[in-house]
Scaffold this motif. Structure first.
Motif, PDB file in Angstrom:
ATOM      1  N   ASP A 194       1.728 -74.790 -39.423  1.00  0.00           N
ATOM      2  CA  ASP A 194       1.878 -74.197 -40.748  1.00  0.00           C
ATOM      3  C   ASP A 194       3.253 -73.541 -40.842  1.00  0.00           C
ATOM      4  OD1 ASP A 194       1.448 -73.147 -43.253  1.00  0.00           O
ATOM      5  OD2 ASP A 194      -0.054 -71.684 -42.615  1.00  0.00           O
ATOM      6  N   ARG A 251       4.205 -71.016 -42.315  1.00  0.00           N
ATOM      7  CA  ARG A 251       4.157 -69.549 -42.296  1.00  0.00           C
ATOM      8  C   ARG A 251       4.289 -68.958 -40.891  1.00  0.00           C
ATOM      9  NH1 ARG A 251       0.061 -71.324 -45.540  1.00  0.00           N
ATOM     10  NH2 ARG A 251       0.555 -71.261 -47.723  1.00  0.00           N
ATOM     11  N   ASP A 308       8.301 -66.316 -43.867  1.00  0.00           N
ATOM     12  CA  ASP A 308       7.408 -65.503 -44.689  1.00  0.00           C
ATOM     13  C   ASP A 308       7.422 -65.931 -46.151  1.00  0.00           C
ATOM     14  OD1 ASP A 308       6.768 -63.859 -42.495  1.00  0.00           O
ATOM     15  OD2 ASP A 308       8.538 -62.626 -42.848  1.00  0.00           O
TER      16      ASP A 308
END
Length: 66
Positions: A49, A51, A55
């Motif tokens: 992912d 993330r 951010d």
């Protein structure tokens, strides 16, 4: 179809620092461009992912050469 540029940033003390940029040359709409960029960014960094490395993701319409 439009060209998009997606900036991925890590926020440190509220200040965003760009950790990567992905250009999507053809996408039907901004949502598809964001999904494609997120997948490409994750693959480039070897994570599942995006993330995990950033951010914030910000989408920008890229200019096409005339």
């Amino acid at each position: 179809m439009s060209c998009y540029r997606v900036f991925f940033a890590k926020q440190i003390l509220g200040v965003p620092f760009t950790v990567g940029t992905v250009e999507i040359t053809r996408a039907r709409d901004p949502e598809r461009a964001m999904r494609a960029a997120a997948l490409r960014f994750a693959r480039q960094h070897g994570v599942l992912d995006w993330r995990e490395r950033a951010d914030v993701a910000e989408l920008d319409l890229a200019r096409t050469p005339a």
